[in-house]
Write an enzyme that holds these catalytic residues in place. Structure first.
Site, short mmCIF file in Angstrom:
data_model
loop_
_atom_site.label_atom_id
_atom_site.label_comp_id
_atom_site.label_asym_id
_atom_site.label_seq_id
_atom_site.Cartn_x
_atom_site.Cartn_y
_atom_site.Cartn_z
N LYS A 95 1.79 12.49 -14.31
CA LYS A 95 2.78 11.61 -14.95
C LYS A 95 2.76 11.74 -16.47
O LYS A 95 3.56 11.13 -17.16
CB LYS A 95 2.52 10.15 -14.55
CG LYS A 95 2.73 9.88 -13.06
CD LYS A 95 2.59 8.41 -12.78
CE LYS A 95 2.33 8.09 -11.32
NZ LYS A 95 3.48 8.23 -10.45
N GLN A 147 1.15 4.23 -15.23
CA GLN A 147 2.41 4.19 -16.00
C GLN A 147 2.19 3.91 -17.48
O GLN A 147 3.14 3.88 -18.25
CB GLN A 147 3.35 3.13 -15.42
CG GLN A 147 3.78 3.39 -13.99
CD GLN A 147 4.57 4.69 -13.83
OE1 GLN A 147 5.06 5.29 -14.79
NE2 GLN A 147 4.70 5.15 -12.59
N CYS A 151 6.82 1.99 -3.71
CA CYS A 151 5.43 1.74 -3.31
C CYS A 151 4.92 0.41 -3.86
O CYS A 151 3.77 0.30 -4.28
CB CYS A 151 4.50 2.87 -3.75
SG CYS A 151 5.08 4.49 -3.24
N ASP A 161 -5.05 -0.08 -13.41
CA ASP A 161 -4.25 1.04 -12.93
C ASP A 161 -3.34 1.45 -14.09
O ASP A 161 -2.36 0.78 -14.40
CB ASP A 161 -3.44 0.57 -11.72
CG ASP A 161 -2.43 1.61 -11.27
OD1 ASP A 161 -2.24 2.62 -11.98
OD2 ASP A 161 -1.81 1.41 -10.21
N HIS A 211 1.24 -1.47 -7.45
CA HIS A 211 1.58 -0.31 -6.63
C HIS A 211 0.65 -0.34 -5.41
O HIS A 211 -0.48 -0.81 -5.51
CB HIS A 211 1.33 0.93 -7.48
CG HIS A 211 1.79 2.21 -6.88
ND1 HIS A 211 1.08 2.89 -5.92
CD2 HIS A 211 2.90 2.97 -7.11
CE1 HIS A 211 1.72 4.01 -5.61
NE2 HIS A 211 2.83 4.08 -6.31
N1 7TS Z 1 -0.14 3.19 -9.77
C1 7TS Z 1 1.06 3.11 -10.34
C2 7TS Z 1 1.37 1.97 -11.26
C3 7TS Z 1 2.00 4.10 -10.08
O1 7TS Z 1 3.20 4.02 -10.68
C4 7TS Z 1 1.66 5.18 -9.21
C5 7TS Z 1 2.66 6.23 -8.84
C6 7TS Z 1 0.38 5.22 -8.68
C7 7TS Z 1 -0.49 4.21 -8.96
C8 7TS Z 1 -0.08 6.33 -7.79
O2 7TS Z 1 -0.25 7.50 -8.50
P1 7TS Z 1 -0.67 8.84 -7.76
O3 7TS Z 1 -0.57 9.90 -8.79
O4 7TS Z 1 -2.04 8.66 -7.22
O5 7TS Z 1 0.33 9.03 -6.64
N2 7TS Z 1 3.97 5.79 -8.96
C9 7TS Z 1 5.07 6.37 -8.46
C10 7TS Z 1 6.33 5.85 -8.72
O6 7TS Z 1 6.55 4.85 -9.37
N3 7TS Z 1 7.22 6.61 -8.10
O7 7TS Z 1 6.58 7.60 -7.48
C11 7TS Z 1 5.24 7.47 -7.69
#
Ligand code: 7TS
Length: 403
Positions: free
Chosen positions: A224, A201, A362, A198, A121
């Site tokens: 999430k 997910q 992303c 990371d 990501h």
């Molecule tokens: N890393 C992964 C693997 C992700 O899926 C996401 C967000 C992030 C980092 C960033 O997380 P945040 O809470 O800091 O924004 N992924 C997604 C997605 O898959 N669709 O919308 C956001």
């Protein structure tokens, strides 16, 4: 009883009618919905106990501080961390990764390397690029093979004594690939590199135990995992957090301040400058309790079954392509439909009340590997049902017929 039958009524938003149909929410990888216990815990906190934390000795200040620190204990237990000092509250996964990238970045030298992977990501790429940019350090990346797994043979060549950090996703937000964290972290350690995972997910989907994974840092977001937005967690091995010079300053992270210098607070507060998201940690406690009550093994089993059912049903539709491993996968299924732009797929599904995400997710380097500009993606949580997967497949099949 299926998990969704048990949980469904706990999520008020799922009663919504969208475009004349009952909502089918298949976008939990972007952000999950929240059970009533989370919403009510946050409301109750604001109605009865709100004050700033770690500064006021009045009753509300102490209650708020206690709730904030209880959340840390709950997270520590949930992820099997060895000590509460290893749990740093952040604004999200992106923020958690940035905290490490900024701090490690200050120590990088020309010729040093940061190793990432082609499935990351942007949140696990750009902070490293920023950190490396001014220091003459270099970003390298582990390529993918087969259905979208890491090329472990290439990893052997890429991990060298120049590698300072190996930063990789536990579960891909597009392919659903589950990476072998313990093995990858052990390989990084062998060359003296730090490992950062990371876990955005993975945390909503897998039973985690830091003592088994053995990584140095692990980052995830509350929103999430049925919790609120604006809050994340950075797990860091204590000795490493102790040794890391904080890159961000302000109140709370200090012990004593003069106009031109300061000494740092103890862990974990050293990495939590300013007023933190307090109500959100109360919400996270409720989310963790909710998931623990369901049992993460059961959550995993349920979501894995939905993902596999989706793979099976969608791949049987002519003109539909599925990305990522067929079987062992996280709770996401990315797909494309011949002749359809992913945004048009999402719009057509939305017209039937089905929410999926479309776009590059992303993960533009990964989109290049897939040979597409974007995909559509269905993702699952504890409240999704097998019937909803069937509705999705039916709606996608009728897109093909509409061509
Ligand atoms: N890393 C992964 C693997 C992700 O899926 C996401 C967000 C992030 C980092 C960033 O997380 P945040 O809470 O800091 O924004 N992924 C997604 C997605 O898959 N669709 O919308 C956001």
């Amino acid at each position: 009883m299926t998990l969704d039958a048990q949980t469904r009524r706990d999520f008020p938003i799922l009663e919504r009618i969208v475009n004349g149909r009952p909502l089918v929410y298949l976008d939990s990888a972007a952000s999950s919905q929240k059970p009533r216990t989370v919403i009510e815990a946050m409301a109750r906190y604001y109605e009865t106990s709100h004050a700033n934390v770690h500064r006021s000795i009045h009753t509300l200040g102490e209650e708020a501080t206690e709730l904030y620190e209880i959340a840390r204990d709950r997270v520590q237990r949930f992820i099997g961390a060895a000590a509460r000092e290893e749990i740093v509250f952040t604004r999200g996964t992106t923020d958690a990764i940035s905290i490490v990238a900024e701090a490690v970045g200050r120590t990088l030298k020309p010729g040093d390397e940061i190793l990432v992977t082609d499935m990351e990501h942007h949140s696990n790429l750009v902070p490293w690029q920023v950190a490396a940019r001014d220091r003459g350090a270099r970003i390298r990346s582990v390529p993918l093979v087969g259905e979208g797994t890491l090329d472990l043979a290439a990893l052997d060549r890429l991990l060298t004594d120049r590698t300072r950090v190996f930063a990789f996703a536990h579960v891909s937000n597009v392919l659903g690939t589950i990476n072998p964290v313990a093995e990858l972290a052990a390989r990084a350690r062998r060359v003296g590199a730090l490992s950062l995972v990371d876990g955005a997910q993975a945390i909503p989907h897998l039973l985690l135990d830091m003592s088994v994974l053995g990584c140095d840092f692990y980052a995830f977001s509350a929103h999430k995992m049925l919790g609120p937005t604006g809050l994340g967690v950075l797990y860091g091995r204590r000795a490493l957090l102790e040794a890391l010079e904080p890159a961000r300053g302000g109140s709370e992270m200090i012990k004593e301040v003069w106009v031109d210098r300061a000494t740092w607070n103890d862990l974990p507060w050293r990495f939590e400058p300013g007023t933190p998201p307090i109500a959100e940690t109360v919400g996270l406690t409720a989310a963790v309790e909710y998931l623990e009550k369901l049992g993460m093994e059961r959550v995993r089993e349920h979501e894995q079954a939905l993902a596999v059912q989706t793979v099976d049903l969608l791949s049987a539709i002519p003109g539909v392509r599925i990305y990522g491993p067929r079987r062992e996968r996280g709770a996401v299924v990315a797909f494309s439909v011949d002749g359809w732009h992913p945004h048009d797929v999402a719009a057509a599904l939305d017209a039937e009340g089905i929410a999926v995400r479309a776009g590059h997710h992303c993960a533009q380097p990964l989109m290049r590997w897939c040979g597409v500009v974007g995909t559509s993606r269905a993702s699952f949580s504890v409240y999704n049902s097998s019937e909803e997967v069937a509705l999705l497949a039916h709606a996608v099949a009728s897109l093909g017929a509409a061509l």
